[in-house]
Design a protein around this motif. Structure first.
Motif, mmCIF file in Angstrom:
data_model
loop_
_atom_site.group_PDB
_atom_site.id
_atom_site.type_symbol
_atom_site.label_atom_id
_atom_site.label_comp_id
_atom_site.label_asym_id
_atom_site.label_seq_id
_atom_site.Cartn_x
_atom_site.Cartn_y
_atom_site.Cartn_z
ATOM 1 N N THR B 14 0.835 -1.194 0.000
ATOM 2 C CA THR B 14 0.000 0.000 0.000
ATOM 3 C C THR B 14 0.877 1.254 0.000
ATOM 4 O OG1 THR B 14 -1.436 -1.273 1.428
ATOM 5 C CG2 THR B 14 -1.970 1.040 1.139
ATOM 6 N N THR B 15 1.916 1.208 0.827
ATOM 7 C CA THR B 15 2.799 2.359 0.942
ATOM 8 C C THR B 15 4.062 2.155 0.119
ATOM 9 O OG1 THR B 15 2.148 2.154 3.262
ATOM 10 C CG2 THR B 15 3.584 3.980 2.688
ATOM 11 N N ASN B 16 4.651 0.977 0.283
ATOM 12 C CA ASN B 16 5.908 0.679 -0.389
ATOM 13 C C ASN B 16 5.827 -0.661 -1.090
ATOM 14 O OD1 ASN B 16 7.427 2.949 0.670
ATOM 15 N ND2 ASN B 16 7.273 1.886 2.640
ATOM 16 N N GLY B 178 2.071 0.757 6.309
ATOM 17 C CA GLY B 178 1.902 2.193 6.415
ATOM 18 C C GLY B 178 0.533 2.549 6.978
ATOM 19 N N GLU B 248 8.051 11.356 10.029
ATOM 20 C CA GLU B 248 8.333 10.011 9.543
ATOM 21 C C GLU B 248 9.837 9.768 9.459
ATOM 22 O OE1 GLU B 248 6.440 8.987 5.886
ATOM 23 O OE2 GLU B 248 7.206 6.932 5.960
ATOM 24 N N LYS B 251 11.176 9.285 12.849
ATOM 25 C CA LYS B 251 10.737 7.990 13.379
ATOM 26 C C LYS B 251 11.624 6.872 12.861
ATOM 27 C CE LYS B 251 7.493 5.914 11.212
ATOM 28 N NZ LYS B 251 6.196 5.550 10.596
ATOM 29 N N SER B 255 14.628 4.263 14.943
ATOM 30 C CA SER B 255 14.633 2.805 15.049
ATOM 31 C C SER B 255 16.043 2.312 15.308
ATOM 32 C CB SER B 255 14.097 2.175 13.766
ATOM 33 O OG SER B 255 12.710 2.353 13.706
ATOM 34 N N GLY B 321 6.796 -5.484 7.857
ATOM 35 C CA GLY B 321 6.355 -4.107 7.680
ATOM 36 C C GLY B 321 7.280 -3.129 8.355
ATOM 37 N N GLY B 322 7.372 -1.919 7.807
ATOM 38 C CA GLY B 322 8.299 -0.907 8.283
ATOM 39 C C GLY B 322 8.284 -0.676 9.774
ATOM 40 N N PRO B 323 7.129 -0.366 10.367
ATOM 41 C CA PRO B 323 7.105 -0.012 11.791
ATOM 42 C C PRO B 323 7.630 -1.106 12.707
ATOM 43 C CG PRO B 323 5.056 0.614 10.736
ATOM 44 C CD PRO B 323 5.814 -0.183 9.752
ATOM 45 N N MET B 348 11.063 -5.263 5.896
ATOM 46 C CA MET B 348 10.626 -4.561 4.694
ATOM 47 C C MET B 348 10.613 -5.460 3.466
ATOM 48 S SD MET B 348 9.788 -1.601 5.603
ATOM 49 C CE MET B 348 9.722 -0.507 4.196
HETATM 50 N N1 LIG Z 1 12.873 1.695 10.116
HETATM 51 C C1 LIG Z 1 11.611 2.054 10.313
HETATM 52 N N2 LIG Z 1 11.155 2.298 11.553
HETATM 53 C C2 LIG Z 1 9.891 2.640 11.770
HETATM 54 N N3 LIG Z 1 8.988 2.780 10.801
HETATM 55 C C3 LIG Z 1 9.365 2.549 9.542
HETATM 56 C C4 LIG Z 1 10.682 2.168 9.234
HETATM 57 N N4 LIG Z 1 10.746 2.004 7.915
HETATM 58 C C5 LIG Z 1 9.545 2.274 7.400
HETATM 59 N N5 LIG Z 1 8.688 2.610 8.382
HETATM 60 C C6 LIG Z 1 7.283 2.944 8.241
HETATM 61 O O1 LIG Z 1 6.644 1.816 7.694
HETATM 62 C C7 LIG Z 1 5.533 2.224 6.916
HETATM 63 C C8 LIG Z 1 5.561 1.525 5.598
HETATM 64 O O2 LIG Z 1 5.626 0.154 5.808
HETATM 65 P P1 LIG Z 1 5.447 -0.909 4.644
HETATM 66 O O3 LIG Z 1 5.578 -2.240 5.228
HETATM 67 O O4 LIG Z 1 6.363 -0.559 3.538
HETATM 68 O O5 LIG Z 1 3.977 -0.608 4.239
HETATM 69 P P2 LIG Z 1 2.938 -1.330 3.259
HETATM 70 O O6 LIG Z 1 2.988 -2.762 3.601
HETATM 71 O O7 LIG Z 1 1.675 -0.693 3.605
HETATM 72 O O8 LIG Z 1 3.404 -1.015 1.903
HETATM 73 C C9 LIG Z 1 5.592 3.710 6.822
HETATM 74 O O9 LIG Z 1 4.646 4.265 7.680
HETATM 75 C C10 LIG Z 1 6.989 4.037 7.291
HETATM 76 O O10 LIG Z 1 7.008 5.269 7.949
#
Ligand SMILES: Nc1ncnc2c1ncn2[C@@H]1O[C@H](COP(=O)(O)OP(=O)(O)O)[C@@H](O)[C@H]1O
Ligand SMILES: [Mg+2]
Lengths: 487, 824, 116
Positions: B14-16, B178, B248, B251, B255, B321-323, B348
């Motif tokens: 969705t985001t990446n 995201g 962002e 944030k 990490s 996922g990123g967070p 990721m």
């Molecule tokens: N190292 C990190 N620490 C915390 N948050 C992160 C980090 N890297 C990416 N993010 C956050 O993760 C989110 C995107 O995650 P992602 O798994 O790529 O999303 P999606 O699965 O929706 O595409 C964004 O909100 C971004 O700010």
């Protein structure tokens, strides 16, 4: 020398009468008048024909035979069409010959003639799209529909292979008021029904048709004697059977039935020792699976299997199943067992219905109650759906061509009968109560608003009879009054 | 073997988005020109119509949000189109997703030397058919000749399992993106991976943390620099976007680091333009992020509990996922769920990694195998690319000779032999059968990649050169086929459903069942139409499931009138990508109908959703009142459940009104869930009423039948009475109303035998005349009836009553509920 | 064979996979994989399987579904119960048979169009 011209004179009179009738915008002459004219006409013509044949014989001049033949056709159009034109497959000829006014078809001449024409066409061996179209147009134009028209429709559908629908229609022919039902057509319908029942091996029905008073033909009489022999109840003597066969028409064609009946019942019911039933699930399943083989399963077979199952299920979940469940880490042995039981009950119920056996044919056991509940539930649901659809359509004033109305009616009737026939007696009133309002409303609608008085009347007659069977006094009273309204 | 096959997996997020390539031994991630493995799922179209996607487009998210779109994945499968005002272009979600995929494809091309033609794309576990179909469509638009789909949690687990050593038991896949959160419970047994259940929240993600953080930043600005910014002020929207981006960045930095500095330049303040530097430490961020984390963990607990898995029984949790890179999140999960967190995995890229592995499992190489040009005999081989079975089958069949008969028969292969490249295993000599085929099994190196050589021999024992000369099998987890996420079936006329393809069935799947029509379809008639609604979901009531398409049989195409009860053989077919096709065969017509009217998630207007929520609330209130009156605690508790669903739905609806188009979908789903529970509760509640009514009816009939009925009627009535009692005991509402119908019939029949019956009925009918559809006509009838009554003419009164009845409103029909289905 | 039960017996996953309930889960997976391969290669022997009703066509979809069914222990148990192997036994004595007379219509001179 003037004598050979006599038929032509009659022809002229007929044409005149016909014109007059047409010119008067369809004003019907009283049947009595026609009867009078035709009795005179026919006997005159028979006399003339006889003289002509005599003349031909005496003078040895074949030319004399020609007018003689014309006279004969003129006197006996049905016989001529039935035995010459129809077998020859001359569709239009059959139609026009049958349209010759006479006493034979006068209660529904157009429909009756069309029935003959359809029949001839199916015998022609080759299906001509042009003729087909011609017939269909004529069929669609029949209004109001009477017994002859219904028979014509039935023959045409039967030729298409829609035997169930055709049977429904032929049965409807029997229900028509006698003023809308030519005798010849009635006989065709009865013979057709007997033949159809014989094809299915439903000898009970063949016998019933042959012993119906007033509508017996020589052929159905023979067929019903054969059926009685095949049923093995009161065996008519072989001699009697042979005599009936000799008397009936279609001797060569019917030889097969004679032989079958003389051979009698092929296999006497096998005596089975009690307790010889398999005791394990899989053996029972194998026995059960034998019932799915081609052809109808007998009530006795169904009962045997049913008894076996009920004995098995009475004992509760098989120990083997429990062990097996533990071995493969499945926690649902009970559920699997119950589910299997429900499936088997469902299958027995559907087989019972499919093969037209009554529930009474089964020995009461731990399963029969469930089978009954299942049958009633499913059947009633289907019936309610069908009746609901009929009522809804009428409420929406969704008019179908009369032929299509019949499709729906026959389907509903079949459904009702298969349910009422198979389940316990208590169900008949229930089933009747759920179809009656829709069915009766529909028949009345056809009668009052659609201008199909003879057909509406026939449907009401069917309802009347069924009201009697179901013990619905009120419906019976009402339909008796309805049926009495002249068509 | 000239070169190894390469397999490609794409996580279309969705985001990446990320992508991985796998050559059977090593996994590589696709990098863009900047060398980044993470590609933002952002598409921009400028005023000249130039399309850019990825990080180059992301830069404009701040300055030109109108023409830069993201999160289109949420709209997959809907008919929504996105407008780019500068270029006046409209794009569908699959078209936008395709732009992202194109960038990935090009980047991969640079990396592996050719543009990939086949790939595996991941989709969320809860994607329904239209959404999956849209994803496949996006792949096609991006130039892939074939794509297969895999569920994201399965991909994650596959990737996690692939690098792990032990693999028995339950796993939890925790995927916080995201803006979406997905939790999945998986089970591995005997090397086979299975998704047990999912849960999640479509509106929970890193974005919420950014939001909280930017709020905190705004406070700091106000406190320390006197800059007041307000979220509700549209003129502050631009600065808030900047705050969010800065938040962002900080944030992400936190990490790894314990402190981050945010520099905001050129902020307009009362003192003019100022540059602001703010220091943010990890503790602050953790505190701000905690609500999001706790909420996600609650979802996990609910999921685990609902599936009867004890907390301690969870083998481990895979974080995606990123967070999930945030240390506080990992710590909270460890504490609250008491499961070891799988370490050493990149949250990721895990999904893309798994997708690439899956491409191997399903033997979908990025470049389809080229047919050999050489004049040698070739075998068509079948074997799993990856298998948990240490001794999988290998099958092969000789394809037709390329030279066709020109080759001497001496070179005809007669037998084959397979041997492992490390020499540790050698198969026996295997004669080909009459079809030129062989079936055998091979032995794999445990947890490694095994290469096998294929040799063929002629009858005289001489070696015959054949293609291919080797094959590769990896020992690992097996996931044979993508499972269907939600049951697909057909809605029936009585609002029940018929299941065709059950949830979890491996795709592709096909099923044919015979159904029956409920009403006449008249030949050649424009008006009559038979509808076969295709639905997805597991509820027993059709209207609670989602309509995904409708198969139609129109009267004008029917050559002979179909009576009710006609058989219709309906076939539903799903391909691997979740594309649905349906057809109906009508034996009576000998014709196949295959027109599916539409296949998209239907949109419902927010207003009608609001109305539906309101009416559900009202129904709920009724149930609550009853529950209080009867002190029914169970009922009250379940009413609470409905309330929760409705509150969610209302929240989503508000979000939808605020311009988040996909929240309508979510509101709809919540509403459906609420209605499912409501329906159950209502049935329970209405039972006593129904029974009361039945008893009254019976009493009425019994009285009249006793007075004016016949003997047969009495007998039928008493039988019906017994049946009623039985239906009551079994709580069988259908049977009850059925028997009731007979009872009523018997009672009314007897009743009408009373000489004054029609007069009474007349009184009743004329009292409700105000509801008649044609009041004038009704009034006239009433008058007519009164005169007839004075004359004592019962028959005439009856005629009047019957005509009056025709004017009174009919019973409502409930068929509409089942999506107007014409079958049962 | 309209009934649900008959359909279930004929398309029993064990029959579809050509195995018996004695097979372990792993063996089942192997057989399924093998059949899928054989079907993909178009090998004749894989294209049908025997049932009590005679041979039935086998398709890759059926094999996949059968494998999925047998992976779930609960459903596997149900299929084990309804497993009916081989072709023997179904011809076992079917007591009375009702005999129809196929010549009835033609005896009366009624005929049908050849079917489409
Ligand atoms: N190292 C990190 N620490 C915390 N948050 C992160 C980090 N890297 C990416 N993010 C956050 O993760 C989110 C995107 O995650 P992602 O798994 O790529 O999303 P999606 O699965 O929706 O595409 C964004 O909100 C971004 O700010
Ligand atoms: Mg993601």
């Amino acid at each position: 020398m003037a004598l050979p011209l006599a038929p032509l004179i009659w022809l002229a009179i007929w044409l005149y009468m016909r014109n007059r009738k047409g010119g008067a915008g369809g004003v019907d002459l009283s049947p009595g008048f026609w009867l009078f004219v035709w009795i005179i006409c026919i006997w005159n013509s028979v006399f003339v024909a006889g003289l002509l044949f005599g003349g031909a014989a005496v003078s040895e001049n074949p030319a004399w035979a020609l007018p003689a033949l014309a006279a004969a056709v003129f006197c006996f159009p049905w016989t001529f069409a039935r035995w010459v034109l129809i077998p020859a497959g001359w569709t239009r000829a059959a139609y026009y010959v049958l349209r010759i006014p006479g006493t034979t078809l006068w209660k529904d001449r157009r429909g009756g003639a069309l029935a003959g024409a359809v029949w001839a066409h199916t015998r022609s061996g080759r299906r001509s799209p042009r003729v087909d179209e011609w017939l269909q147009k004529k069929l669609a134009a029949l209004s109001p529909l009477k017994a002859g028209g219904v028979a014509a429709l039935a023959l045409s559908r039967a030729a298409e292979g829609e035997i169930d629908f055709a049977r429904g229609l032929m049965r409807l022919v029997l229900a028509f008021d006698r003023n809308a039902r030519p005798r010849r057509i009635l006989r065709v319908a009865v013979e057709w029904l007997a033949a159809e029942a014989a094809t299915r091996g439903d000898w009970e029905a063949v016998r019933a048709i042959g012993s119906r008073r007033g509508v017996r033909t020589r052929w159905t009489l023979f067929a019903s004697l054969a059926a009685r022999r095949l049923l093995g109840e009161s065996r008519p003597h072989a001699l009697l059977l042979r005599a009936a066969w000799l008397l009936a028409p279609n001797r060569i064609g019917s030889l097969g039935l004679l032989r079958l009946a003389l051979a009698g019942r092929q296999d006497a019911p096998v005596q089975r020792e009690e307790g010889g039933l398999p005791a394990t699930f899989s053996d029972l399943l194998r026995l059960h699976a034998a019932l799915w083989k081609e052809g109808p399963a007998s009530a006795g077979d169904l009962d045997r299997v049913q008894l076996g199952w009920s004995r098995l299920f009475m004992k509760g979940v098989a120990g083997g199943l429990r062990e097996r469940a533990a071995a493969i880490a499945a926690a649902n042995a009970e559920h699997v067992w119950e589910e299997a039981r429900a499936r088997i009950v469902g299958d027995l119920a559907s087989m019972l219905r499919e093969h037209g056996h009554s529930l009474a044919a089964l020995t009461p056991s731990g399963l029969t109650e469930d089978i009954r509940a299942r049958l009633e539930d499913e059947g009633m649901e289907e019936l309610e759906h069908a009746a609901g659809a009929l009522a809804r359509r009428r409420a929406n004033q969704q008019v179908l061509p009369v032929h299509d109305e019949l499709v729906e009616w026959c389907a509903l009737r079949d459904l009702y009968e298969s349910l009422a026939g198979v389940a316990s007696n208590g169900l008949r009133p229930l089933a009747f109560a759920s179809v009656y309002p829709a069915a009766s409303g529909h028949a009345v609608w056809l009668f009052n608003e659609r201008g199909e008085r003879p057909l509406g009347n026939a449907l009401l007659r069917v309802l009347l009879e069924e009201a009697r069977n179901a013990g619905d006094v009120e419906a019976e009273r009402l339909q008796a009054a309805n049926v009495a309204i002249p068509i | 073997m000239a070169s190894r096959d390469i397999f490609m997996g794409i996580d279309l997020g969705t985001t990446n988005s990320t992508a991985a390539v796998f050559d059977g031994e090593r996994v590589d991630f696709v990098r863009d020109q900047q060398g980044a493995t993470v590609l933002p799922s952002v598409v921009r179209i400028d005023s000249r119509g130039t399309v850019t996607a990825g990080s180059r487009a992301r830069r404009y998210l701040e300055s030109d949000p109108e023409n830069t779109r993201t999160e289109f994945k949420r709209l997959m499968g809907t008919r929504e189109e996105m407008l780019f005002p500068a270029s006046r272009q409209k794009k569908t979600p699959p078209e936008l997703a395709a732009e992202v995929l194109k960038v990935i494809r090009r980047a991969a091309g640079v990396q592996i030397g050719f543009e990939p033609e086949q790939a595996v794309i991941s989709v969320p576990a809860l994607f329904e058919l239209p959404q999956s179909a849209a994803t496949s469509e996006a792949g096609r638009l991006a130039g892939f000749s074939k794509v297969e789909l895999i569920q994201e949690p399965v991909a994650s687990a596959l990737a996690a399992g692939w690098t792990a050593d032990e693999d028995e038991g339950f796993w939890l896949v925790y995927d916080l993106g995201g803006g979406t959160f997905d939790a999945s419970l998986l089970e591995t047994r005997d090397g086979l991976l299975r998704v047990v259940a999912h849960d999640g929240d479509n509106f929970l993600g890193g974005r919420d943390i950014d939001q909280a953080l930017s709020g905190w930043l705004a406070e700091r600005l106000a406190e320390e620099h006197g800059v007041r910014v307000s979220r509700s002020d549209p003129s502050d929207a631009a600065i808030f976007r900047r705050l969010k981006l800065a938040a962002e960045e900080a944030k992400i930095e936190l990490s790894h680091a314990s402190e981050a500095v945010l520099s905001l330049e050129g902020i307009s303040s009362p003192k003019g333009e100022i540059d602001v530097d703010l220091v943010l430490n990890r503790a602050t961020l953790d505190a701000l992020a905690l609500p999001v984390i706790e909420k996600s963990i609650e979802v996990c607990e609910r999921l685990v509990l609902a599936n009867g898995v004890e907390k301690g029984k969870l083998h481990r949790v895979v974080l995606v996922g990123g967070p999930t890179a945030m240390p506080v999140l990992r710590q909270r999960i460890r504490e609250r769920l008491q499961i070891p967190v799988a370490e050493g995995l990149d949250p990721m890229t895990l999904v893309a990694h798994g997708a690439a592995l899956f491409a191997l499992t399903s033997r979908l190489p990025a470049r389809p195998v080229a047919v050999s040009e050489e004049k040698r005999r070739s075998f068509w081989l079948q074997y799993p690319g990856m298998s948990s079975d240490p001794a999988p089958h290998v099958l092969g069949r000789l394809t037709a000779a390329p030279g066709d008969g020109t080759e001497p028969s001496a070179a005809e292969p007669f037998a084959i032999r397979l041997s492992r490249s490390d020499g540790g295993w050698k198969g026996g000599l295997l004669e080909l059968d009459a079809e030129g085929a062989f079936v055998t099994s091979v032995e794999l190196l445990p947890r490694k990649t095994s290469v096998f050589f294929l040799e063929a021999f002629a009858k005289d024992g001489s070696v015959v050169p054949v293609e291919p000369r080797s094959l590769t099998i990896v020992h690992g987890l097996t996931i044979s086929d993508p499972p269907l996420s939600r049951t697909v079936g057909v809605a029936l006329a009585d609002d029940s459903t018929r299941e065709f393809i059950r949830r979890g069935t491996p795709l592709p799947a096909r099923k044919t069942l015979t159904l029956r029509t409920v009403e006449t379809v008249a030949k050649g008639s424009e008006g009559s139409l038979l509808k076969i609604p295709i639905i997805q979901g597991e509820f027993p009531s059709a209207h609670l499931c989602r309509l995904v398409g409708t198969l139609e049989i129109a009267g004008r195409e029917v050559t002979a009138t179909l009576p009710p009860g006609s058989a219709v053989e309906v076939t539903l077919e799903l391909d691997r990508g979740g594309r649905l096709s349906a057809r109906a065969f009508v034996p009576a017509l000998n014709r196949v109908f295959s027109e599916v009217a539409h296949l998209a998630v239907p949109e419902i207007a927010p207003d009608s959703l609001a109305a539906a929520i309101a009416s559900a609330r009202e129904r709920l209130a009724g149930i609550r009142r009853d529950a209080f009156a009867n002190r029914d605690r169970n009922l009250l508790e379940r009413a609470g459940e409905v309330e929760a669903h409705l509150a969610e739905a209302a929240r989503d609806l508000a979000a939808a009104r605020g311009g988040e188009p996909d929240s309508t979908q979510r509101a709809q789903r919540n509403l459906l869930d609420a209605e499912a529970v409501l329906a159950e509760l209502e049935e329970e509640r209405s039972w006593p009423e129904l029974w009361d009514e039945a008893q009254q009816e019976f009493a009425f009939s019994a009285e009249w039948v006793a007075r004016l009925g016949t003997e047969i009627e009495e007998r039928h009535l008493s039988e019906a009475g017994r049946a009623l009692e039985k239906a009551h005991q079994g709580k069988n509402a259908t049977e009850l109303s059925r028997q009731l119908r007979l009872v009523k019939r018997l009672g009314t029949a007897a009743f009408y035998r009373h000489p004054d019956a029609w007069f009474w009925m007349f009184d009743a009918a004329s009292s409700s005349v105000s509801r008649a559809s044609e009041p004038a006509k009704a009034a006239k009838l009433v008058k007519e009836g009164e005169e007839a009554r004075k004359r004592g003419d019962s028959a005439a009164v009856r005629g009047v009553v019957e005509r009056l009845w025709a004017l009174l409103p009919p019973d409502p029909e409930f068929r509409r509920l089942g999506y107007d289905s014409g079958i049962r | 064979m309209k009934s649900d039960l008959a359909g279930r017996v004929a398309s029993n996953p064990f029959l579809v996979l050509g195995i018996t309930p004695a097979f372990s889960r792993r063996e089942m997976e192997r057989e399924g994989q093998k059949l899928l391969g054989m079907l993909e290669l178009g090998m004749a022997e894989a294209r049908s399987y025997p049932t009590v009703f005679g041979p039935r066509p086998r398709t890759p979809e059926m094999v996949r579904e059968a494998m999925a069914e047998l992976r779930d222990p609960g459903r596997r148990l149900a299929h084990e119960l309804l497993f009916l192997e081989g072709t023997a036994g179904v011809d076992a004595d079917r007591g009375e048979k009702t005999v129809g007379w196929s010549g009835a219509f033609s005896a009366l001179g009624l005929s049908r169009w050849p079917s489409r």
